[in-house]
Write a protein that holds these residues in place. Structure first.
Motif, PDB file in Angstrom:
ATOM      1  N   GLY A   1      44.904  34.121  42.192  1.00  0.00           N
ATOM      2  CA  GLY A   1      46.332  34.143  41.907  1.00  0.00           C
ATOM      3  C   GLY A   1      46.610  34.734  40.550  1.00  0.00           C
ATOM      4  O   GLY A   1      45.707  35.053  39.787  1.00  0.00           O
ATOM      5  N   TYR A   2      47.865  34.871  40.271  1.00  0.00           N
ATOM      6  CA  TYR A   2      48.308  35.543  39.043  1.00  0.00           C
ATOM      7  C   TYR A   2      49.562  34.814  38.622  1.00  0.00           C
ATOM      8  O   TYR A   2      50.594  34.934  39.255  1.00  0.00           O
ATOM      9  CB  TYR A   2      48.601  37.004  39.383  1.00  0.00           C
ATOM     10  CG  TYR A   2      48.548  37.946  38.223  1.00  0.00           C
ATOM     11  CD1 TYR A   2      47.508  38.862  38.100  1.00  0.00           C
ATOM     12  CD2 TYR A   2      49.548  37.935  37.262  1.00  0.00           C
ATOM     13  CE1 TYR A   2      47.460  39.735  37.036  1.00  0.00           C
ATOM     14  CE2 TYR A   2      49.496  38.808  36.193  1.00  0.00           C
ATOM     15  CZ  TYR A   2      48.458  39.705  36.086  1.00  0.00           C
ATOM     16  OH  TYR A   2      48.410  40.572  35.029  1.00  0.00           O
TER      17      TYR A   2
ATOM     18  N   MET B   1      54.814  39.813  47.119  1.00  0.00           N
ATOM     19  CA  MET B   1      53.643  39.733  46.256  1.00  0.00           C
ATOM     20  C   MET B   1      53.203  41.133  45.861  1.00  0.00           C
ATOM     21  O   MET B   1      53.015  41.995  46.699  1.00  0.00           O
ATOM     22  CB  MET B   1      52.517  39.020  47.021  1.00  0.00           C
ATOM     23  CG  MET B   1      51.274  38.852  46.209  1.00  0.00           C
ATOM     24  SD  MET B   1      50.075  37.801  47.057  1.00  0.00           S
ATOM     25  CE  MET B   1      49.228  39.015  48.072  1.00  0.00           C
ATOM     26  N   LYS B   2      53.066  41.336  44.567  1.00  0.00           N
ATOM     27  CA  LYS B   2      52.693  42.658  44.079  1.00  0.00           C
ATOM     28  C   LYS B   2      51.384  42.558  43.320  1.00  0.00           C
ATOM     29  O   LYS B   2      51.266  41.837  42.350  1.00  0.00           O
ATOM     30  CB  LYS B   2      53.802  43.186  43.170  1.00  0.00           C
ATOM     31  CG  LYS B   2      53.551  44.567  42.631  1.00  0.00           C
ATOM     32  CD  LYS B   2      54.787  45.043  41.862  1.00  0.00           C
ATOM     33  CE  LYS B   2      54.430  46.181  40.917  1.00  0.00           C
ATOM     34  NZ  LYS B   2      53.696  45.730  39.728  1.00  0.00           N
ATOM     35  N   ILE B   3      50.386  43.269  43.788  1.00  0.00           N
ATOM     36  CA  ILE B   3      49.116  43.338  43.066  1.00  0.00           C
ATOM     37  C   ILE B   3      48.982  44.752  42.533  1.00  0.00           C
ATOM     38  O   ILE B   3      49.016  45.705  43.301  1.00  0.00           O
ATOM     39  CB  ILE B   3      47.916  43.028  43.987  1.00  0.00           C
ATOM     40  CG1 ILE B   3      48.093  41.649  44.614  1.00  0.00           C
ATOM     41  CG2 ILE B   3      46.618  43.104  43.211  1.00  0.00           C
ATOM     42  CD1 ILE B   3      47.022  41.278  45.612  1.00  0.00           C
TER      43      ILE B   3
ATOM     44  N   GLU C   1      40.626  43.443  41.789  1.00  0.00           N
ATOM     45  CA  GLU C   1      41.789  43.059  42.591  1.00  0.00           C
ATOM     46  C   GLU C   1      41.505  41.848  43.478  1.00  0.00           C
ATOM     47  O   GLU C   1      42.377  41.018  43.717  1.00  0.00           O
ATOM     48  CB  GLU C   1      42.281  44.238  43.442  1.00  0.00           C
ATOM     49  CG  GLU C   1      42.697  45.458  42.640  1.00  0.00           C
ATOM     50  CD  GLU C   1      43.656  45.152  41.477  1.00  0.00           C
ATOM     51  OE1 GLU C   1      44.406  44.146  41.549  1.00  0.00           O
ATOM     52  OE2 GLU C   1      43.637  45.895  40.497  1.00  0.00           O
ATOM     53  N   MET C   2      40.246  41.758  43.951  1.00  0.00           N
ATOM     54  CA  MET C   2      39.849  40.582  44.734  1.00  0.00           C
ATOM     55  C   MET C   2      40.011  39.307  43.905  1.00  0.00           C
ATOM     56  O   MET C   2      40.428  38.268  44.414  1.00  0.00           O
ATOM     57  CB  MET C   2      38.375  40.686  45.150  1.00  0.00           C
ATOM     58  CG  MET C   2      38.097  41.673  46.247  1.00  0.00           C
ATOM     59  SD  MET C   2      38.504  41.003  47.864  1.00  0.00           S
ATOM     60  CE  MET C   2      37.215  39.758  47.982  1.00  0.00           C
ATOM     61  N   THR C   3      39.661  39.423  42.624  1.00  0.00           N
ATOM     62  CA  THR C   3      39.775  38.262  41.742  1.00  0.00           C
ATOM     63  C   THR C   3      41.221  37.813  41.634  1.00  0.00           C
ATOM     64  O   THR C   3      41.525  36.620  41.721  1.00  0.00           O
ATOM     65  CB  THR C   3      39.212  38.599  40.336  1.00  0.00           C
ATOM     66  OG1 THR C   3      37.889  39.099  40.487  1.00  0.00           O
ATOM     67  CG2 THR C   3      39.186  37.369  39.444  1.00  0.00           C
ATOM     68  N   HIS C   4      42.135  38.792  41.480  1.00  0.00           N
ATOM     69  CA  HIS C   4      43.563  38.431  41.452  1.00  0.00           C
ATOM     70  C   HIS C   4      43.985  37.773  42.775  1.00  0.00           C
ATOM     71  O   HIS C   4      44.716  36.790  42.790  1.00  0.00           O
ATOM     72  CB  HIS C   4      44.436  39.675  41.243  1.00  0.00           C
ATOM     73  CG  HIS C   4      44.382  40.238  39.856  1.00  0.00           C
ATOM     74  ND1 HIS C   4      44.349  39.466  38.725  1.00  0.00           N
ATOM     75  CD2 HIS C   4      44.382  41.516  39.421  1.00  0.00           C
ATOM     76  CE1 HIS C   4      44.320  40.253  37.664  1.00  0.00           C
ATOM     77  NE2 HIS C   4      44.335  41.500  38.054  1.00  0.00           N
ATOM     78  N   SER C   5      43.519  38.350  43.868  1.00  0.00           N
ATOM     79  CA  SER C   5      43.919  37.827  45.182  1.00  0.00           C
ATOM     80  C   SER C   5      43.437  36.405  45.393  1.00  0.00           C
ATOM     81  O   SER C   5      44.148  35.560  45.923  1.00  0.00           O
ATOM     82  CB  SER C   5      43.358  38.703  46.310  1.00  0.00           C
ATOM     83  OG  SER C   5      43.736  40.034  46.107  1.00  0.00           O
ATOM     84  N   LEU C   6      42.189  36.143  44.972  1.00  0.00           N
ATOM     85  CA  LEU C   6      41.609  34.826  45.204  1.00  0.00           C
ATOM     86  C   LEU C   6      42.159  33.777  44.264  1.00  0.00           C
ATOM     87  O   LEU C   6      42.413  32.646  44.665  1.00  0.00           O
ATOM     88  CB  LEU C   6      40.082  34.893  45.035  1.00  0.00           C
ATOM     89  CG  LEU C   6      39.340  35.656  46.138  1.00  0.00           C
ATOM     90  CD1 LEU C   6      37.883  35.878  45.724  1.00  0.00           C
ATOM     91  CD2 LEU C   6      39.398  34.891  47.453  1.00  0.00           C
TER      92      LEU C   6
ATOM     93  N   PHE D   1      52.029  35.158  41.374  1.00  0.00           N
ATOM     94  CA  PHE D   1      51.808  36.548  41.022  1.00  0.00           C
ATOM     95  C   PHE D   1      52.873  37.076  40.061  1.00  0.00           C
ATOM     96  O   PHE D   1      53.347  38.190  40.183  1.00  0.00           O
ATOM     97  CB  PHE D   1      51.677  37.420  42.274  1.00  0.00           C
ATOM     98  CG  PHE D   1      50.361  37.193  42.963  1.00  0.00           C
ATOM     99  CD1 PHE D   1      49.257  37.987  42.683  1.00  0.00           C
ATOM    100  CD2 PHE D   1      50.217  36.143  43.858  1.00  0.00           C
ATOM    101  CE1 PHE D   1      48.031  37.756  43.283  1.00  0.00           C
ATOM    102  CE2 PHE D   1      48.992  35.907  44.471  1.00  0.00           C
ATOM    103  CZ  PHE D   1      47.890  36.709  44.188  1.00  0.00           C
TER     104      PHE D   1
END
Ligand SMILES: [Zn+2]
Length: 190
Positions: A25-26, A1-3, A18-23, A30
């Motif tokens: 998903g992407y 997983m790459k953020i 970044e929290m929004t992406h983590s919560l 991802f």
């Protein structure tokens, strides 16, 4: 997983973004094949709403509009073109950075406009959708270029940066010098 740890302002660690992406998903896993506009736009919207610093998307958009340097939404939501904007590979590193920041700012301001005008519930229906152009028309009853026109009319009426704000920002004029060097083809309408 790459953020990716890239924000619209390199001085700010974009924690909420970044929290929004983590919560949320992407893409499904991802990946960026669901496009960048709703994911990056919403993460930047959240950062602006709940992060430490205001990001002034509308003021930047007003500047791009007045400078005739707008990226068409149709290009930003096109799966075959969006990488060129959100993950640019221009030979000039500074131009690269500015084009990427501009793409994030367009996405953030457009998403903010959609949420403020039509509500979060409708936005949820287009969030992370693969065929975004089609989905937008389905949910909003208008296509993306009609919504883009309304959004830009709203931007037109916004207050831009004052001279004082431009001076105080420290990098506005450097940013603008680079902006003017970027190949105009990126701003051409289709
Ligand atoms: Zn992001």
């Amino acid at each position: 997983m790459k953020i990716e740890l890239v924000g619209v302002n390199e001085d700010i660690y974009p924690l909420v973004h970044e929290m929004t992406h983590s919560l949320l998903g992407y893409g499904d896993n991802f990946q960026s094949d669901h496009g960048y506009v709703t994911q990056e736009g919403f993460a930047s919207y959240m950062e602006d709403q709940y992060g430490k610093n205001k990001l002034y998307f509308e003021k930047y958009m007003k500047h791009y509009l007045d400078s005739d340097k707008l990226i068409p939404i149709s290009k930003l939501i096109d799966p075959n073109q969006d990488d060129v904007y959100f993950r640019p590979e221009l030979p000039n590193q500074k131009e690269n950075q500015i084009l990427m920041e501009m793409s994030y700012t367009h996405a953030a301001s457009f998403v903010t406009y959609l949420i403020d005008t039509y509500g979060l519930e409708k936005f949820e229906q287009i969030y992370n959708e693969k065929e975004l152009a089609k989905k937008i028309e389905e949910v909003y009853g208008e296509n993306s270029s009609e919504l883009e026109k309304d959004w830009l009319a709203f931007i037109q009426n916004q207050q831009g940066f004052t001279h004082e704000e431009k001076f105080k920002s420290g990098n506005f004029y450097d940013m603008n010098t680079i902006l003017l060097q970027i190949d105009p083809k990126y701003f051409e309408k289709e």
